[in-house]
Design an enzyme around this catalytic site. Sequence first.
Site, PDB file in Angstrom:
ATOM      1  N   LEU A 114       0.714  -0.976   0.074  1.00  0.00           N
ATOM      2  CA  LEU A 114      -0.141   0.080   0.092  1.00  0.00           C
ATOM      3  C   LEU A 114       0.278   1.382  -0.042  1.00  0.00           C
ATOM      4  CD1 LEU A 114      -2.887  -1.226   2.303  1.00  0.00           C
ATOM      5  CD2 LEU A 114      -2.889  -1.583  -0.329  1.00  0.00           C
ATOM      6  N   CYS A 115       2.081   1.639  -0.006  1.00  0.00           N
ATOM      7  CA  CYS A 115       2.884   2.057  -0.284  1.00  0.00           C
ATOM      8  C   CYS A 115       3.517   2.739  -1.930  1.00  0.00           C
ATOM      9  CB  CYS A 115       4.128   1.595  -0.154  1.00  0.00           C
ATOM     10  SG  CYS A 115       4.816   1.690   1.692  1.00  0.00           S
ATOM     11  N   HIS A 116       2.977   4.477  -1.701  1.00  0.00           N
ATOM     12  CA  HIS A 116       3.066   4.857  -2.709  1.00  0.00           C
ATOM     13  C   HIS A 116       4.672   5.038  -3.829  1.00  0.00           C
ATOM     14  CE1 HIS A 116      -0.878   6.585  -0.623  1.00  0.00           C
ATOM     15  NE2 HIS A 116      -0.884   7.061  -1.938  1.00  0.00           N
TER      16      HIS A 116
ATOM     17  N   MET B 203       8.090   4.733   5.844  1.00  0.00           N
ATOM     18  CA  MET B 203       8.637   3.770   5.194  1.00  0.00           C
ATOM     19  C   MET B 203       9.920   3.230   4.444  1.00  0.00           C
ATOM     20  SD  MET B 203       6.371   1.801   6.837  1.00  0.00           S
ATOM     21  CE  MET B 203       6.762   0.229   6.388  1.00  0.00           C
ATOM     22  N   GLU B 204       9.958   4.204   3.275  1.00  0.00           N
ATOM     23  CA  GLU B 204      12.067   4.204   2.647  1.00  0.00           C
ATOM     24  C   GLU B 204      12.883   4.173   3.552  1.00  0.00           C
ATOM     25  OE1 GLU B 204       8.124   5.104   0.169  1.00  0.00           O
ATOM     26  OE2 GLU B 204       9.141   5.893   2.066  1.00  0.00           O
TER      27      GLU B 204
ATOM     28  N   ASP C  84      24.018 -11.438   4.474  1.00  0.00           N
ATOM     29  CA  ASP C  84      24.259 -11.838   3.847  1.00  0.00           C
ATOM     30  C   ASP C  84      25.914 -11.347   3.493  1.00  0.00           C
ATOM     31  OD1 ASP C  84      23.634 -13.656   1.264  1.00  0.00           O
ATOM     32  OD2 ASP C  84      24.011 -11.849  -0.242  1.00  0.00           O
TER      33      ASP C  84
END
Length: 174
Positions: free
Chosen positions: A87-89, A125-126, A140
Site C-alpha cells: 500500500l505504499c505510494h 517506510m522508505e 549475507d
Amino acid sequence: MQNFSDKIDAPPTERLTHLTDRGEAKMVDVADKAVTKRTAVAGGQVRMAMSALEAILAGNAPKGDVLSTARIAGIMAAKQTANLIPLCHPLPLSQVLVDLTPDIELPGIQIRATVTIEAKTGVEMEALTAVSIAALTLYDMAKALDKSMQIEAIRLISKTGGKSDFARSADPIG
C-alpha cells in the site's frame, strides 16, 4: 484490543486510513494533501562476533566490501519500497543516505538511513526499508564469518513534514 470494525463506526478522524468502510485494504488517497518537504530517519543494528567485525573493518570478508555493498543495497531498497510493501505510494525520492558505523561495544554495525522528499506523503517506510535491507545485506555478506549475527532494533527515529512531526524521545541505541 480493538478490531477494525470498531474503527469503521468511529468518527472519520479515528478511522484507519488504509481500510475501506467494509474493512478492505486500500491505498490512501493523497491527492488533497499539500506538498511539503518530508524527512524520515530510521535506525537498526547488526550484532556480531568481534572477529567478524574485525574482518569486515580490515576488508577481509569472503564476499568483498561489506559496508559499501550494504550501503548501496539500502539506497536501492528505499527506491523500491512501493514494490515491496503493497500500500505504499511510489515516490520520487530526493535523497537517501545510509550510514554504517562500526560499534566495538556492540560489537557490530549501527545503521542509520535518512530519506528526504518533497511530496504529499511521508518517507518513513522508505527509511525503514533502507535500514532493513542494509542489515540483511550485512548479514549475507558476512555470514561466512558469523552465522549467529543478529539484526536488531529496527525503528523509526524521527520524521518531519506533513501533518505531524515525530522524534523518539529516548532512543537508547542512538
